[in-house]
Structure formats: structure tokens, C-alpha cells
Design a protein around this motif. Structure first.
Motif, mmCIF file in Angstrom:
data_model
loop_
_atom_site.group_PDB
_atom_site.id
_atom_site.type_symbol
_atom_site.label_atom_id
_atom_site.label_comp_id
_atom_site.label_asym_id
_atom_site.label_seq_id
_atom_site.Cartn_x
_atom_site.Cartn_y
_atom_site.Cartn_z
ATOM 1 N N GLN A 84 0.831 -1.200 0.000
ATOM 2 C CA GLN A 84 0.000 0.000 0.000
ATOM 3 C C GLN A 84 0.864 1.248 0.000
ATOM 4 N N ALA A 85 1.920 1.247 0.807
ATOM 5 C CA ALA A 85 2.837 2.388 0.845
ATOM 6 C C ALA A 85 3.574 2.533 -0.481
ATOM 7 N N PHE A 86 3.968 1.419 -1.078
ATOM 8 C CA PHE A 86 4.643 1.431 -2.382
ATOM 9 C C PHE A 86 3.773 2.141 -3.412
ATOM 10 N N CYS A 87 2.488 1.798 -3.438
ATOM 11 C CA CYS A 87 1.568 2.384 -4.414
ATOM 12 C C CYS A 87 1.281 3.854 -4.099
ATOM 13 N N GLU A 88 1.049 4.157 -2.845
ATOM 14 C CA GLU A 88 0.738 5.529 -2.458
ATOM 15 C C GLU A 88 1.882 6.484 -2.774
ATOM 16 N N ASN A 153 -5.439 1.204 -13.658
ATOM 17 C CA ASN A 153 -5.406 0.516 -12.365
ATOM 18 C C ASN A 153 -4.129 -0.296 -12.178
ATOM 19 N N MET A 154 -3.595 -0.853 -13.270
ATOM 20 C CA MET A 154 -2.356 -1.619 -13.150
ATOM 21 C C MET A 154 -1.180 -0.702 -12.856
ATOM 22 N N ILE A 155 -1.143 0.438 -13.516
ATOM 23 C CA ILE A 155 -0.045 1.380 -13.279
ATOM 24 C C ILE A 155 -0.123 1.950 -11.867
ATOM 25 N N ALA A 156 -1.331 2.217 -11.409
ATOM 26 C CA ALA A 156 -1.509 2.733 -10.052
ATOM 27 C C ALA A 156 -1.189 1.677 -8.996
ATOM 28 N N GLY A 157 -1.191 0.394 -9.389
ATOM 29 C CA GLY A 157 -0.934 -0.682 -8.450
ATOM 30 C C GLY A 157 -2.186 -1.242 -7.808
ATOM 31 N N THR A 158 -3.331 -0.652 -8.127
ATOM 32 C CA THR A 158 -4.597 -1.172 -7.606
ATOM 33 C C THR A 158 -4.817 -2.592 -8.087
ATOM 34 N N TRP A 159 -4.384 -2.870 -9.320
ATOM 35 C CA TRP A 159 -4.397 -4.215 -9.883
ATOM 36 C C TRP A 159 -2.954 -4.602 -10.218
ATOM 37 N N GLU A 207 -6.641 -5.378 -5.489
ATOM 38 C CA GLU A 207 -8.060 -5.663 -5.669
ATOM 39 C C GLU A 207 -8.310 -6.672 -6.792
ATOM 40 N N ASN A 208 -7.427 -6.681 -7.777
ATOM 41 C CA ASN A 208 -7.608 -7.568 -8.917
ATOM 42 C C ASN A 208 -6.250 -7.984 -9.449
ATOM 43 N N ILE A 209 -6.206 -9.125 -10.116
ATOM 44 C CA ILE A 209 -4.974 -9.611 -10.743
ATOM 45 C C ILE A 209 -5.276 -9.846 -12.210
ATOM 46 N N ILE A 210 -4.478 -9.229 -13.079
ATOM 47 C CA ILE A 210 -4.706 -9.286 -14.520
ATOM 48 C C ILE A 210 -3.706 -10.260 -15.132
ATOM 49 N N THR A 242 -14.382 -0.979 -11.680
ATOM 50 C CA THR A 242 -13.814 -1.624 -10.504
ATOM 51 C C THR A 242 -13.839 -3.140 -10.662
ATOM 52 N N ALA A 243 -13.179 -3.832 -9.731
ATOM 53 C CA ALA A 243 -13.170 -5.292 -9.747
ATOM 54 C C ALA A 243 -14.521 -5.826 -9.285
ATOM 55 N N GLY A 244 -15.128 -6.690 -10.112
ATOM 56 C CA GLY A 244 -16.461 -7.206 -9.813
ATOM 57 C C GLY A 244 -16.454 -8.671 -9.441
#
Length: 319
Positions: A84-88, A153-159, A207-210, A242-244
Motif C-alpha cells: 500500500q505504501a509502495f503504491c501511495e 489501475n495496473m499502473i496505479a498498483g490497484t491491480w 483488488e484484482n490480478i490481470i 472496478t473489480a467485480g
């Protein structure tokens, strides 16, 4: 306990006095990253590696990843908070394309930060490292719709992202893969098959894995000439982006390894999962080579990173 100190001063010496960083100032990305900014980023990146990632390295390897009864995977204690810190802090966005939320800075800079992270905790660094490779493949070969759906989302790290090549019966001979793709009327495909040795295949960090998956469309030619590439999310992408709901993708087991236990290397099962073609039919290997070549460079960085931290600790022991 092993220790690590990011070699920021040595790196800056190489950039300035050996590689002549200033000579590239007129190239895209470099013009936005003068040496004073580079130094600031590397010092903060080194600090993050030393203070956040390195303390989790030994404990993460001892604890390892755990597959739960429902097929989910739990990463070692502290990994989620560190990710989370890495992404933030935007560490995964450094060299990514600005159109999708990246900073557009030189890959040289991102590579150095990746080295620091890998020295401090290679198991952790593989999660965003694989994502960067998947982002590169999608950026090069995916349609604009797929880019808009997945890249931000992948670049942001959310996924996060993965690479799915190998299957139980064929090892590295990709011409023998059996994972199949069945076309659907809406333009998607249904993906069914099993992949092995999938690093970061399942985890609780994002949240998701692509998944980028090599498969064979029904009726395709035999061998590598009949392989196509598909993007297959673990969770369906909802209408709001979002991830569903779950998407027929699951972790069958975690592979047994001699080390790097903080990264989940998985057997991945695709059971009628929805996927979308990346690039052209039967040209999947060419598209996947974007990620494969990025991974090869990443392995080289891992070798450098491990030699650096091994040297540092050897000197300490010898003294």
C-alpha cells in the motif's frame, strides 16, 4: 540479521561520470528528470527499500505465502501494508505512460529503484515488477479499449499483472500448450486450461490480478504459429471500472521452492474464464515477448541486486 544499504552514491557516480546521463537530456522522459530530481528520487527510493522492504525480507521468507481453503492466497505479515505504501508513494508509476497515470520518467530511473527494491526484498519486488512487464505488453499490443480498461489501475498498483506461459505437460515447449480459447458472440473468449510456475499468480495485495495468458483458439494451427495472447482478469471488470464478480480463475496450489517464499508461485486454473484477445490471432507469442523480454531484463537486475546485498553482508561478516 542481514542488512542492506542502497548504493545511491555509487549509482549517482555511474549515472553522472560513467554513463554521461546529461547527454540524454533531449530525449523523452530525460528532459523531465534532471540530475537533481534523479538524486532526490533515488535517495527516497533507497530509504524506502532500507526502512520498509528490507525488514520484511527474512521474516517473509520464513513465513511464506499460504493458500487458503477457498483458493485465495495470504502474503506474509507486513507485505500488504508495504505494498500500500509502495503504491501511495508512486514507485510503480515512474516510467509508465502519462496517458494512463504514469510519470513518464526514464526507464533507467525505474530500473535503479527496482534494483534497490530487489536487493532489499526480491520476493516483494516481483509483484510490481511483473505488473510492469504486463503493462508493457498491453501498452504495445492491446486495443485502446483494453488499455483504458486495464492500464490505469495496473499502473496505479490497484491491480497487478502476471505472465502465464508454462503448462504441466510441456514445460518450456510452448508449441504444445493445450489451454484453449473459445470465441464468444460479444467479442470475448472463454479460456480453459492450467498454467504452472506463475509468479504472483494469486495474493491479497491488490483488488484484482490481470493475467496475460497464452492459449490456442479452436482451429488454430499447431505449434507456436497457433498461439494467441489473452488478457484474463481474476475478477470481472464492473461497469464502473472496478473489480467485480469472480471470473473462473483460481489458484490450485502454491509451488514448492527453495526460496523466495514471500512471492506466491502458483498453479493457476482457468475454468471457462472470460478473456480478451491482445493483438492479432495466432500472433500471441510475439506479443508476449514484450513481457518476456522485460522479464529477462528484470532477472538481470535481480542478479545484480542479489550480488550487491550479498557483497555488503559478506564485507560486514569478514570485518
Amino acid at each position: 540479521m542481514p542488512s542492506y544499504s542502497a548504493p545511491v552514491d555509487d549509482t549517482l557516480f555511474l549515472l553522472k561520470d560513467v554513463f554521461g546521463y546529461d547527454r540524454y537530456a533531449d530525449l523523452p522522459g530525460f528532459s523531465d528528470a534532471p540530475l537533481d530530481l534523479v538524486e532526490a528520487i533515488l535517495r527516497e527510493g533507497g530509504k524506502f527499500a532500507e526502512e520498509v522492504l528490507q525488514p520484511l525480507n527474512q521474516s517473509g521468507d520464513r513465513q511464506g505465502c499460504v493458500r487458503n481453503d477457498d483458493g485465495t492466497v495470504t502474503t506474509p505479515d507486513g507485505f500488504r501494508k508495504a505494498y500500500q505504501a509502495f503504491c501511495e508513494n508512486g514507485w510503480g508509476t515512474l516510467a509508465a505512460h502519462p496517458d494512463y497515470g504514469g510519470q513518464g520518467l526514464p526507464h533507467t530511473l525505474a530500473t535503479v529503484v527496482n534494483e534497490f527494491a530487489s536487493s532489499a526484498n526480491m520476493a516483494f519486488a516481483m509483484y510490481p515488477g511483473l505488473t510492469a512487464g504486463a503493462v508493457a505488453a498491453l501498452t504495445t499490443h492491446a486495443s485502446e479499449d483494453l488499455k483504458k480498461t486495464f492500464l490505469p489501475n495496473m499502473i496505479a498498483g490497484t491491480w497487478t499483472g502476471t505472465m502465464n506461459l508454462t503448462e504441466p505437460h510441456c514445460g518450456t515447449d510452448l508449441g504444445l500448450i493445450r489451454t484453449k480459447a473459445v470465441p464468444q458472440t460479444d467479442g470475448s473468449y472463454r479460456i480453459t486450461g492450467t498454467k504452472i510456475f506463475i509468479s504472483a499468480g494469486e495474493h491479497d495485495l491488490a483488488e484484482n490480478i490481470i493475467h496475460l495468458v497464452l492459449a490456442r483458439i479452436e482451429g488454430a494451427p499447431e505449434g507456436t504459429k497457433g498461439i494467441s495472447l489473452f488478457v484474463v482478469p481474476r475478477n470481472q471488470v464492473a461497469s464502473d471500472g472496478t473489480a467485480g464478480d469472480a471470473n473462473g480463475v483460481s489458484c490450485g496450489s502454491i509451488e514448492h521452492k527453495m526460496g523466495i517464499h514471500g512471492n506466491a508461485t502458483c498453479v493457476m486454473n482457468f475454468d471457462d474464464a472470460a478473456g480478451w484477445l491482445v493483438g492479432e490471432e495466432n500472433k500471441g507469442l510475439k506479443a508476449m515477448f514484450i513481457m518476456m523480454n522485460e522479464a529477462r531484463l528484470g532477472v538481470a537486475v535481480q542478479g545484480l541486486s542479489q550480488s550487491e546485498v550479498a557483497y555488503q553482508n559478506a564485507v560486514t561478516y569478514a570485518k
